[in-house]
Design an enzyme around this catalytic site. Sequence first.
Site, PDB file in Angstrom:
ATOM      1  N   LYS A  38       7.117   9.104 -15.619  1.00  0.00           N
ATOM      2  CA  LYS A  38       6.030   8.968 -16.961  1.00  0.00           C
ATOM      3  C   LYS A  38       6.255  10.059 -18.006  1.00  0.00           C
ATOM      4  O   LYS A  38       6.138   9.834 -19.406  1.00  0.00           O
ATOM      5  CB  LYS A  38       4.649   9.265 -16.392  1.00  0.00           C
ATOM      6  CG  LYS A  38       4.288   7.846 -15.305  1.00  0.00           C
ATOM      7  CD  LYS A  38       2.994   7.958 -14.474  1.00  0.00           C
ATOM      8  CE  LYS A  38       2.700   9.063 -13.818  1.00  0.00           C
ATOM      9  NZ  LYS A  38       3.562   8.780 -12.442  1.00  0.00           N
ATOM     10  N   GLU A  42       8.667  -0.967  11.435  1.00  0.00           N
ATOM     11  CA  GLU A  42       8.855  -1.714  10.003  1.00  0.00           C
ATOM     12  C   GLU A  42       9.727  -2.911  10.397  1.00  0.00           C
ATOM     13  O   GLU A  42       9.666  -3.815   9.496  1.00  0.00           O
ATOM     14  CB  GLU A  42       9.918  -0.703   9.422  1.00  0.00           C
ATOM     15  CG  GLU A  42       9.113   0.704   8.805  1.00  0.00           C
ATOM     16  CD  GLU A  42       8.051   0.345   8.150  1.00  0.00           C
ATOM     17  OE1 GLU A  42       7.751  -0.664   7.493  1.00  0.00           O
ATOM     18  OE2 GLU A  42       7.208   1.265   8.298  1.00  0.00           O
TER      19      GLU A  42
END
Length: 656
Positions: free
Chosen positions: A275, A483
């Site tokens: 950003k 996972e």
Amino acid sequence: MAQPVTRRGWSAPEPDPGLPDNALPESAAWVAAPPRIAASVALRRALAARGIDAATLQGVVVIGVPGADWVEPVCEAWPEVTGGPGHRRPEGEADALLAGPGHWMVLTGDPPLSRHQHERILARLAQGRSILAVSQAPERSLPPDLLRAADLRLQLLPLDPEGLGEVAAAITGGSPAALPPAELCALISPRSLGLARRLGQSADDLLQRAARIAAGGLPPSSGPAASLDHLPGMPEAVAWGRDLARDLAAYAAGALSWRDVDRGCLLAGPPGTGKTSFARALAATCGVPLIAASYALWQSCGDGHLGTLLRAMRASFDEARKAAPCILFIDELDSFPDRSADTRHRDWWTSVVGGLLEQLDGLEGREGVVVLGATNHPGMIDPAILRAGRLDRSIAIPLPDQAALAAILRVHLGDDLAGEGLARAALRARGATGADCAKWVRGARRRARGGGRAMRPEDLMAEIQGSAGTRPAEARWIPAVHEAGHALLQALERPGTLQYVSIREDARSGGRTVVDVPDEEASEAWVGLHLRRLLAGRAAEQEVLGQVTGGAGGPAGSDLARATRLAANAETALGLSDRPLLWRGFWDGQEVAALMMAQPDIAQRVETRLEAAYGEARAVLRRHRAELDAVVAALLEREVLEGAEVEAILRWGPRR
């Protein structure tokens, strides 16, 4: 001068060996040739892919291009592609409109067309003239009537390696021996090719220079993200930034009113996604000053009292007004909390937020000042800051995907590992940020310096892997099982939606499973699917390990927290309970825990939903235990698996 070398209708003057070093070619056509040739190649390939004969085109053709620097080359290349005459810019005509003596009238959406020009377009159509409209953002820049009247809509894509090879051959007269890696090609623009052109150069030299320019061949002090051209992985933000750069240039030239320029934008995304780098690159691309500010900076001025803070805030905005046109970047905008929340020191925050709102759109105004805010937590910002006329546009900057990671690594690598493919490194890096990529490249260079040699691919791979390979076997085994459960259930129930699964450890987690969640209407089936997916990690632990760990629980973003929140909202807000007509609110975060304690009847129904979904997830994984074990083994071996690899295990079965 030597005769031009022609390749498939595109020509570029061959440099004259007799020219002295400081001499220029006969005309500016030599300079303009690379961008025009690149546009010709892109146009011909796009038309051929659609099976369209360019010579037969007429009516209204609208072409979307990858970036602003494609617009003019495409307009220039169009006569060659269609076999029509060239175009001239009429005396006194606005920059937005090009008209030629031939059949085609060419226009762009930069700057936006006036009402008079709209009327001229309609008149030309009535006269049987054809119109070519070229824009980076047709929906935003071109007249709606023209878009509706289009006989052909065409979207040009950045050139791939084969297309760049054609361009290099057409420009230099020779074929390249090597092509840039695929992840770099999307960054090479017509401008990059024009800047890379040199007298007497080979096709390989042209492409190598263009790739270096596109991937970060900037002065060392500028850094890799000195412009929007060097920010892969955030296409929406970059597209908006380029539009803003064009609008600010038009505003500065007096061709566009300030009321037609975006006043502000909020960038929202996880830490490290770029950003702040975007703010620097945006200012550089727009050619305007960047003024940085934040609540922390304002609060640290002087004695830190409220009046001092507000004076510091006003000083930043005054500085921006004097520097206009400019960009004022306010970091960590979530420091200005929602005033309606039950927070401590509410009077203080009411005054601080009110002071910011006054600067954003008070009586004094801020013409020429674009305010760019950044946050990791957009839901925490006071809604008034995001209202129309303030920071009314919000752009999410997600974690980069594999292609973006490869491009980001290439930007930071510069000349290191030139010609090396980065697909494997990018796959291992899935789930990482741009900041992670910069850190890994620094580490890889340090390894190479320590060995007194050039960087090797294994240096970069070792940095990306980090300490994951040294984790104890049990520490890697449990995340792999967890996972694998998430990934396998998603691949079974929604094929094609699993992006990747990873057990690479980072500062945020010990593993992750990333899926595409298409927009769908909430239903019992939809809620059930997501509950099973969220609980599948814990279910896999119980099936494989015979016990569970705390990996599914924890903070508000954990599996159990998200599943509980979804089940609660199904009961209280989505109309899916046995009392569907009674709306009790949409719950988020800590509010769900309070709801469960305050209303035991809702808590019981939520728990029933969770238990049912958990039992279903266990049953699915039990039926596919062999495939589950195979996914676990593959994760332990490679750490990261693409969704297609998990689906291949399902399709072909475990390897024997």
